[in-house]
Design a protein around this motif. Structure first.
Motif, PDB file in Angstrom:
ATOM      1  N   ARG A   1      -6.274  77.702  30.670  1.00 45.21           N
ATOM      2  CA  ARG A   1      -4.854  77.776  30.314  1.00 45.21           C
ATOM      3  C   ARG A   1      -4.054  76.717  31.081  1.00 45.21           C
ATOM      4  N   GLU A   2      -4.343  76.587  32.390  1.00 41.58           N
ATOM      5  CA  GLU A   2      -3.654  75.593  33.215  1.00 41.58           C
ATOM      6  C   GLU A   2      -3.964  74.175  32.745  1.00 41.58           C
ATOM      7  N   LEU A   3      -5.232  73.909  32.438  1.00 35.98           N
ATOM      8  CA  LEU A   3      -5.623  72.579  31.966  1.00 35.98           C
ATOM      9  C   LEU A   3      -4.930  72.240  30.649  1.00 35.98           C
ATOM     10  N   LEU A   4      -4.896  73.185  29.726  1.00 34.34           N
ATOM     11  CA  LEU A   4      -4.268  72.935  28.431  1.00 34.34           C
ATOM     12  C   LEU A   4      -2.761  72.719  28.570  1.00 34.34           C
ATOM     13  N   ALA A   5      -2.157  73.367  29.550  1.00 31.39           N
ATOM     14  CA  ALA A   5      -0.721  73.214  29.762  1.00 31.39           C
ATOM     15  C   ALA A   5      -0.392  71.883  30.445  1.00 31.39           C
ATOM     16  N   SER A   6      -1.336  71.317  31.183  1.00 31.80           N
ATOM     17  CA  SER A   6      -1.037  70.131  31.978  1.00 31.80           C
ATOM     18  C   SER A   6      -1.442  68.812  31.338  1.00 31.80           C
ATOM     19  N   ARG A   7      -2.262  68.856  30.281  1.00 27.35           N
ATOM     20  CA  ARG A   7      -2.710  67.612  29.646  1.00 27.35           C
ATOM     21  C   ARG A   7      -3.129  67.862  28.218  1.00 27.35           C
ATOM     22  N   GLU A   8      -3.249  66.781  27.466  1.00 23.21           N
ATOM     23  CA  GLU A   8      -3.712  66.883  26.084  1.00 23.21           C
ATOM     24  C   GLU A   8      -5.235  66.830  26.073  1.00 23.21           C
ATOM     25  N   ILE A   9      -5.845  67.884  25.566  1.00 25.78           N
ATOM     26  CA  ILE A   9      -7.301  67.982  25.490  1.00 25.78           C
ATOM     27  C   ILE A   9      -7.666  68.116  24.020  1.00 25.78           C
ATOM     28  N   GLY A  10      -8.495  67.183  23.552  1.00 21.19           N
ATOM     29  CA  GLY A  10      -8.788  67.128  22.133  1.00 21.19           C
ATOM     30  C   GLY A  10     -10.149  67.650  21.723  1.00 21.19           C
ATOM     31  N   SER A  11     -11.012  67.949  22.705  1.00 23.35           N
ATOM     32  CA  SER A  11     -12.346  68.431  22.337  1.00 23.35           C
ATOM     33  C   SER A  11     -12.854  69.431  23.358  1.00 23.35           C
ATOM     34  N   GLN A  12     -13.788  70.250  22.898  1.00 24.18           N
ATOM     35  CA  GLN A  12     -14.419  71.212  23.797  1.00 24.18           C
ATOM     36  C   GLN A  12     -15.246  70.477  24.851  1.00 24.18           C
ATOM     37  N   ALA A  13     -15.869  69.375  24.475  1.00 24.92           N
ATOM     38  CA  ALA A  13     -16.659  68.592  25.431  1.00 24.92           C
ATOM     39  C   ALA A  13     -15.765  68.073  26.558  1.00 24.92           C
TER      40      ALA A  13
ATOM     41  N   THR B   1      -0.487  66.216  17.393  1.00 26.62           N
ATOM     42  CA  THR B   1       0.575  65.588  18.169  1.00 26.62           C
ATOM     43  C   THR B   1       0.363  64.089  18.122  1.00 26.62           C
ATOM     44  N   ALA B   2       1.335  63.371  17.678  1.00 24.15           N
ATOM     45  CA  ALA B   2       1.304  61.900  17.646  1.00 24.15           C
ATOM     46  C   ALA B   2      -0.006  61.361  17.083  1.00 24.15           C
ATOM     47  N   GLY B   3      -0.441  61.918  15.964  1.00 22.83           N
ATOM     48  CA  GLY B   3      -1.607  61.383  15.284  1.00 22.83           C
ATOM     49  C   GLY B   3      -2.952  61.861  15.776  1.00 22.83           C
ATOM     50  N   ARG B   4      -2.989  62.730  16.764  1.00 23.71           N
ATOM     51  CA  ARG B   4      -4.274  63.284  17.203  1.00 23.71           C
ATOM     52  C   ARG B   4      -4.158  64.784  17.328  1.00 23.71           C
ATOM     53  N   THR B   5      -5.283  65.460  17.261  1.00 23.58           N
ATOM     54  CA  THR B   5      -5.259  66.914  17.392  1.00 23.58           C
ATOM     55  C   THR B   5      -5.669  67.302  18.806  1.00 23.58           C
ATOM     56  N   VAL B   6      -4.949  68.267  19.356  1.00 24.70           N
ATOM     57  CA  VAL B   6      -5.210  68.754  20.714  1.00 24.70           C
ATOM     58  C   VAL B   6      -5.154  70.271  20.713  1.00 24.70           C
ATOM     59  N   TYR B   7      -5.769  70.867  21.720  1.00 25.50           N
ATOM     60  CA  TYR B   7      -5.724  72.314  21.871  1.00 25.50           C
ATOM     61  C   TYR B   7      -4.385  72.735  22.466  1.00 25.50           C
ATOM     62  N   ALA B   8      -3.883  73.872  22.008  1.00 22.57           N
ATOM     63  CA  ALA B   8      -2.622  74.399  22.523  1.00 22.57           C
ATOM     64  C   ALA B   8      -2.676  75.913  22.563  1.00 22.57           C
ATOM     65  N   VAL B   9      -2.130  76.470  23.622  1.00 20.80           N
ATOM     66  CA  VAL B   9      -2.019  77.921  23.746  1.00 20.80           C
ATOM     67  C   VAL B   9      -0.796  78.326  22.940  1.00 20.80           C
ATOM     68  N   PRO B  10      -0.916  79.318  22.063  1.00 19.40           N
ATOM     69  CA  PRO B  10       0.226  79.715  21.235  1.00 19.40           C
ATOM     70  C   PRO B  10       1.405  80.195  22.061  1.00 19.40           C
ATOM     71  N   GLU B  11       2.592  80.030  21.506  1.00 10.01           N
ATOM     72  CA  GLU B  11       3.827  80.441  22.180  1.00 10.01           C
ATOM     73  C   GLU B  11       3.827  81.916  22.543  1.00 10.01           C
TER      74      GLU B  11
ATOM     75  N   LEU C   1     -13.586  71.151  33.394  1.00  8.53           N
ATOM     76  CA  LEU C   1     -13.973  72.344  34.154  1.00  8.53           C
ATOM     77  C   LEU C   1     -15.050  71.986  35.171  1.00  8.53           C
ATOM     78  N   GLY C   2     -16.004  71.154  34.765  1.00 10.91           N
ATOM     79  CA  GLY C   2     -17.066  70.714  35.667  1.00 10.91           C
ATOM     80  C   GLY C   2     -16.515  69.982  36.881  1.00 10.91           C
ATOM     81  N   GLU C   3     -15.473  69.177  36.674  1.00 13.11           N
ATOM     82  CA  GLU C   3     -14.820  68.477  37.786  1.00 13.11           C
ATOM     83  C   GLU C   3     -14.227  69.453  38.795  1.00 13.11           C
ATOM     84  N   ARG C   4     -13.964  70.665  38.349  1.00 14.55           N
ATOM     85  CA  ARG C   4     -13.406  71.708  39.225  1.00 14.55           C
ATOM     86  C   ARG C   4     -14.477  72.713  39.636  1.00 14.55           C
ATOM     87  N   SER C   5     -15.740  72.273  39.551  1.00 11.95           N
ATOM     88  CA  SER C   5     -16.908  73.068  39.974  1.00 11.95           C
ATOM     89  C   SER C   5     -17.099  74.332  39.146  1.00 11.95           C
ATOM     90  N   VAL C   6     -16.667  74.289  37.885  1.00  9.42           N
ATOM     91  CA  VAL C   6     -16.890  75.408  36.980  1.00  9.42           C
ATOM     92  C   VAL C   6     -17.889  74.918  35.936  1.00  9.42           C
TER      93      VAL C   6
END
Length: 153
Positions: free
Chosen positions: A12-24, A56-66, A30-35
């Motif tokens: 949730r924190e990662l999705l709120a702080s940056r645009e993430i476009g893939s599960q990979a 968003t701006a021509g690319r798809t990203v994950y977002a937590v619903p409002e 997550l791996g960078e944070r030892s998960v």
């Protein structure tokens, strides 16, 4: 070892702080944070959390619903909950203890947690007793005074 709840909180924190476009990409972050987690686990987490892809701006990203964004409880609702359920207010240093009818402490705790209650770090509810931890700078006396005002005691 990271629990499921901790992992989903981090997602949730990662999705709120940056645009993430893939599960990979999410697995890598997550791996960078030892998960250490598989793509399949991330997929299940995203599904359970109700995360969706949005454009968003021509690319798809994950977002937590409002709907997952916490709503602040209005002052009049907080006042009504306190008036209906709080029977007694006591304090010691930075701890405030509220007494409620049996089975009602969680109602008051939830209202406090969802409000803009100044000086409250957190709450712990039992059956008929609720503990409020106040910030040291403000102290239990000030928070207890606010609780008495809200409960009209």
């Amino acid at each position: 070892m990271t629990t499921k709840a901790q992992r989903q909180h981090l997602i949730r924190e990662l999705l709120a702080s940056r645009e993430i476009g893939s599960q990979a990409q999410l697995v890598g972050l997550l791996g960078e944070r030892s998960v250490e987690v598989t793509q399949a686990t991330v997929s299940r987490d995203l599904d359970e959390m109700g995360v969706a892809k949005m454009r968003t701006a021509g690319r798809t990203v994950y977002a937590v619903p409002e709907a997952d964004a916490p709503e602040t409880l209005p002052e009049n609702t907080l006042r009504r909950v306190f008036g209906d359920w709080v029977l007694e207010v006591r304090w010691s240093q930075n701890i405030v203890v509220l007494s409620t009818p049996p089975g009602s402490a969680h109602v008051v705790a939830s209202a406090i947690d969802r409000s803009d209650f100044d000086g409250v770090i957190g709450t712990v509810a039992g059956d008929d007793t609720l503990l409020i931890v106040a910030v040291e700078e403000l102290g239990g006396a000030a928070v207890a005074g606010r609780c008495r005002e809200l409960a009209d005691l």
